[in-house]
Design an enzyme around this catalytic site. Sequence first.
Site: not given
Length: 316
Positions: A148, A144-146
Amino acid sequence: MNASPDFTRPHIYQASSEDAGQRLDNFLLRYLKGVPKSHIYRILRKGEVRVNKGRVNASTRLTAGDQVRIPPIRVATPEQAGAPPRPLQELLERRILFEDEGLLLINKPSGLAVHGGSGLSFGLIEALRAMRPQESGLELVHRIDRDTSGCLLLAKRRSVLRDLHEQIRLNRVEKRYLALLAGRWRRSKERVDAPLLKNVTQGGERMVRVDPRGKPAQTQFSVQRRFAGYSLVEAQLETGRTHQIRVHAAHLGSPIGGDEKYGDAQINEQLRGLGLKRLFLHAASLGFVPPGDKRLRRFSAPLDEELEGLLTRLGT
């Protein structure tokens, strides 16, 4: 079994049955612990990694018996790499949601990348490996994105990783996110079916946009709460493309609050005034069948206090 190699010299690794089916880049990230991710992709692009003497790319999948030639590489020793800061270790320990002999599920904090690199000494995976040196097979199941927060699943064994990757490939893993979108939605549900194309700007920034030449991408949005000027929605992924929810939300004209890349500067400024200092995107739940089990299990991660506090202020 492959003997411990001298990474400073070129060497050949023979893929085992445990490696079968794994992408070459993911294998190298696991095998070459301590090597920056950027360097691994650089040697792949330059053709320095060969499989069965042939040139390959990052997405090549290994089969048992493959001969992988790896060029000389300088790997940081544990002493050089150091240890994760104590506050980070304590934070991650508190955020573990579930753990058994094969799995670890954590509520990833916003602002922490899943991998180190790009000036970061530690990403989540490096920190957890340092905290659990006995878990030599610890790998990310997905990313998952940094910016998020929320549910992130890791496998402790290669067989568990393969099982869960197969569930992802067959679209049997349920991923649900909570996001605060600009605008007060009248409709309760909205399904977005818009292909996404990745590109890199001249400055090196990775961007994604809706483009008919892109890969298929579908997101189902469902309103959970309405506020003056905002809507809290649940986003269920039918595909798992880079920045999918963020780009699809912006495509609808309702960007995610706090999104500095695809969002609205005026809206972000307004939300900063209410205390939001991050992207309001949270991986709220994850559903999958644990290897060895026969039933679907769902796990959830509570919203961080900063996000809960913002919702409280918006509701008053």
